[in-house]
Scaffold this motif. Structure first.
Motif, PDB file in Angstrom:
ATOM      1  N   THR A 133      47.522  45.399 -24.554  1.00 48.67           N
ATOM      2  CA  THR A 133      46.626  46.921 -25.398  1.00 48.67           C
ATOM      3  C   THR A 133      46.462  46.224 -26.516  1.00 48.67           C
ATOM      4  O   THR A 133      47.158  44.751 -26.942  1.00 48.67           O
ATOM      5  N   ALA A 134      45.516  46.816 -27.410  1.00 50.92           N
ATOM      6  CA  ALA A 134      45.413  46.400 -28.994  1.00 50.92           C
ATOM      7  C   ALA A 134      46.235  47.982 -29.306  1.00 50.92           C
ATOM      8  O   ALA A 134      45.773  49.031 -29.261  1.00 50.92           O
ATOM      9  N   ASN A 135      47.230  47.656 -30.520  1.00 50.75           N
ATOM     10  CA  ASN A 135      47.702  48.427 -31.381  1.00 50.75           C
ATOM     11  C   ASN A 135      46.596  49.605 -31.774  1.00 50.75           C
ATOM     12  O   ASN A 135      45.832  48.710 -32.395  1.00 50.75           O
ATOM     13  N   GLY A 136      47.234  50.697 -32.658  1.00 52.00           N
ATOM     14  CA  GLY A 136      47.331  51.269 -33.585  1.00 52.00           C
ATOM     15  C   GLY A 136      46.365  49.657 -35.324  1.00 52.00           C
ATOM     16  O   GLY A 136      44.682  50.793 -35.681  1.00 52.00           O
TER      17      GLY A 136
ATOM     18  N   PRO B 238      51.608  43.562 -25.806  1.00 55.45           N
ATOM     19  CA  PRO B 238      52.044  42.895 -24.488  1.00 55.45           C
ATOM     20  C   PRO B 238      51.912  44.307 -23.118  1.00 55.45           C
ATOM     21  O   PRO B 238      52.577  45.065 -23.642  1.00 55.45           O
ATOM     22  N   GLN B 239      51.359  44.093 -22.448  1.00 56.47           N
ATOM     23  CA  GLN B 239      52.526  44.794 -20.932  1.00 56.47           C
ATOM     24  C   GLN B 239      52.773  44.245 -19.682  1.00 56.47           C
ATOM     25  O   GLN B 239      52.064  43.687 -18.996  1.00 56.47           O
ATOM     26  N   PRO B 240      54.215  43.731 -20.385  1.00 55.84           N
ATOM     27  CA  PRO B 240      54.384  42.301 -19.880  1.00 55.84           C
ATOM     28  C   PRO B 240      54.867  42.157 -18.004  1.00 55.84           C
ATOM     29  O   PRO B 240      54.351  41.441 -17.723  1.00 55.84           O
TER      30      PRO B 240
ATOM     31  N   TRP C  95      61.271  35.154 -21.143  1.00 52.22           N
ATOM     32  CA  TRP C  95      60.937  34.255 -20.079  1.00 52.22           C
ATOM     33  C   TRP C  95      59.697  33.679 -20.457  1.00 52.22           C
ATOM     34  O   TRP C  95      59.581  32.402 -20.038  1.00 52.22           O
ATOM     35  N   THR C  96      58.776  34.348 -20.333  1.00 53.04           N
ATOM     36  CA  THR C  96      57.742  33.597 -20.566  1.00 53.04           C
ATOM     37  C   THR C  96      57.454  33.162 -22.402  1.00 53.04           C
ATOM     38  O   THR C  96      56.270  32.205 -22.147  1.00 53.04           O
ATOM     39  N   GLN C  97      57.482  33.249 -22.878  1.00 57.05           N
ATOM     40  CA  GLN C  97      58.562  32.252 -23.974  1.00 57.05           C
ATOM     41  C   GLN C  97      58.359  30.538 -23.605  1.00 57.05           C
ATOM     42  O   GLN C  97      58.031  29.755 -24.493  1.00 57.05           O
ATOM     43  N   GLN C  98      59.082  30.092 -22.592  1.00 59.82           N
ATOM     44  CA  GLN C  98      59.330  29.145 -21.952  1.00 59.82           C
ATOM     45  C   GLN C  98      58.487  28.484 -21.398  1.00 59.82           C
ATOM     46  O   GLN C  98      58.079  27.335 -21.592  1.00 59.82           O
ATOM     47  N   HIS C  99      57.253  29.369 -21.187  1.00 55.95           N
ATOM     48  CA  HIS C  99      55.591  28.708 -20.514  1.00 55.95           C
ATOM     49  C   HIS C  99      54.363  28.931 -21.084  1.00 55.95           C
ATOM     50  O   HIS C  99      54.309  29.487 -21.909  1.00 55.95           O
ATOM     51  N   PRO C 100      53.748  27.818 -21.240  1.00 57.70           N
ATOM     52  CA  PRO C 100      51.886  28.184 -21.532  1.00 57.70           C
ATOM     53  C   PRO C 100      51.695  29.782 -20.935  1.00 57.70           C
ATOM     54  O   PRO C 100      51.759  29.459 -20.034  1.00 57.70           O
ATOM     55  N   CYS C 101      51.251  30.266 -21.810  1.00 59.23           N
ATOM     56  CA  CYS C 101      50.739  31.523 -21.839  1.00 59.23           C
ATOM     57  C   CYS C 101      49.581  32.478 -21.821  1.00 59.23           C
ATOM     58  O   CYS C 101      49.169  32.134 -23.303  1.00 59.23           O
TER      59      CYS C 101
ATOM     60  N   PHE D 271      42.786  43.723 -23.754  1.00 59.77           N
ATOM     61  CA  PHE D 271      42.255  44.748 -22.743  1.00 59.77           C
ATOM     62  C   PHE D 271      41.930  46.028 -23.198  1.00 59.77           C
ATOM     63  O   PHE D 271      42.387  47.334 -23.709  1.00 59.77           O
ATOM     64  N   ASP D 272      41.313  45.984 -24.544  1.00 58.54           N
ATOM     65  CA  ASP D 272      40.736  47.014 -25.424  1.00 58.54           C
ATOM     66  C   ASP D 272      39.631  47.688 -25.741  1.00 58.54           C
ATOM     67  O   ASP D 272      38.783  48.535 -26.593  1.00 58.54           O
ATOM     68  N   GLU D 273      38.411  47.567 -24.047  1.00 63.49           N
ATOM     69  CA  GLU D 273      37.613  48.977 -24.021  1.00 63.49           C
ATOM     70  C   GLU D 273      37.829  49.758 -21.887  1.00 63.49           C
ATOM     71  O   GLU D 273      38.665  48.750 -21.570  1.00 63.49           O
ATOM     72  N   ALA D 274      36.744  50.542 -21.635  1.00 66.40           N
ATOM     73  CA  ALA D 274      36.889  51.182 -20.761  1.00 66.40           C
ATOM     74  C   ALA D 274      36.811  49.515 -19.694  1.00 66.40           C
ATOM     75  O   ALA D 274      35.855  49.229 -20.031  1.00 66.40           O
ATOM     76  N   ASP D 275      37.653  49.971 -18.833  1.00 65.33           N
ATOM     77  CA  ASP D 275      37.096  49.256 -17.091  1.00 65.33           C
ATOM     78  C   ASP D 275      35.765  49.086 -17.259  1.00 65.33           C
ATOM     79  O   ASP D 275      35.166  48.595 -15.703  1.00 65.33           O
ATOM     80  N   GLY D 276      34.980  50.443 -16.976  1.00 65.72           N
ATOM     81  CA  GLY D 276      34.045  50.902 -16.213  1.00 65.72           C
ATOM     82  C   GLY D 276      34.255  51.239 -15.174  1.00 65.72           C
ATOM     83  O   GLY D 276      32.976  52.023 -14.602  1.00 65.72           O
ATOM     84  N   ALA D 277      35.225  51.934 -15.044  1.00 64.98           N
ATOM     85  CA  ALA D 277      35.953  53.706 -14.033  1.00 64.98           C
ATOM     86  C   ALA D 277      35.839  54.312 -14.129  1.00 64.98           C
ATOM     87  O   ALA D 277      34.813  54.566 -14.187  1.00 64.98           O
TER      88      ALA D 277
END
Length: 236
Positions: A144-147, A153-155, A182-188, A193-199
């Motif tokens: 998500t985007a912070n202030g 990250p939402q890991p 762990w994720t830093q060891q790999h292409p990530c 997600f900065d908007e409502a998803d329409g639901a």
């Protein structure tokens, strides 16, 4: 887009609901089995995930029969390679769930979600898959985007390539427990997600997680509405 990267289809993804934690902030309750509008949290998540993936699996370490009663495959955390089962589950954190899910996964990709976050985006799989494909990455992580507008990250909301199974298991067995280490060891690829998803969400509320009984109660109004709103993608 990389032309040599195959398109990631829904049926290429196994969805994993992470319900293996200790629930320490809920009085060591089994969080996935806590009721929201009369239905276990894990079931809310599984039903929200099902339209996005080919199949849904649950990672749990207690009350396995109650999870299995939902009609889904249940995979507990992996045992140490060198010995018998520990006397009690180790609750090694979400990475242990990643390892269990990847070990059980028969599709090219695994999508993980937390059992205490039943409002995650209904386009989670599609957007993470598009990012992984575009970036030729082995991991795509929701943010998500912070202030300040920076990615937060939402890991535990990750799309993981099945080739990472040995890597995450080795990391966990070596005592690692922080997802970002762990994720830093790999292409990530990081997907904001900065908007409502329409639901039924804003971007922020989509990743609201119920760590306490009070936070679970705060979801009740949404849940009651969702039961009667077909647009959420949840089956009544």
């Amino acid at each position: 887009m990389h032309h040599d990267t195959p398109t990631i289809l829904r049926e290429h993804i196994t969805g994993l609901v992470l319900a293996g934690g200790q629930g320490s902030r809920m009085g060591v309750a089994d969080k996935g089995l806590q009721l929201l509008a009369g239905k276990p949290l894990v079931q809310w998540c599984a039903e929200r995930l099902a339209p996005q993936v080919g199949t849904v699996v649950i990672n749990a370490n207690r009350h396995l029969d109650r999870y299995a009663a939902l009609g889904l495959r249940v995979v507990p955390d992996l045992l140490p390679k060198d010995g018998d089962a520990p006397a009690t589950p180790s609750f090694a954190g979400p990475l242990a769930g990643f390892a269990a899910g990847l070990a059980a996964c028969t599709t090219p990709w695994l999508l993980t979600v937390a059992c205490d976050t039943p409002r995650f985006p209904t386009d989670l799989a599609a957007r993470l898959a598009a990012a992984a494909q575009h970036s030729n990455a082995l991991i795509a992580m929701a943010c998500t985007a912070n202030g300040a507008g920076n990615p937060l990250p939402q890991p535990v909301f990750c799309l993981l390539h099945h080739s990472l199974a040995a890597s995450v298991r080795t990391f966990v067995e070596g005592g690692g427990h922080k997802i970002r280490h762990w994720t830093q060891q790999h292409p990530c690829a990081m997907v904001v997600f900065d908007e409502a998803d329409g639901a039924d969400n804003t971007a922020e509320s989509a990743f609201f997680n119920a760590n306490t009984a009070q936070e679970l109660a705060a979801l009740e109004h949404w849940a009651q509405s969702a039961i009667h709103t077909p647009a959420t993608g949840l089956r009544p």
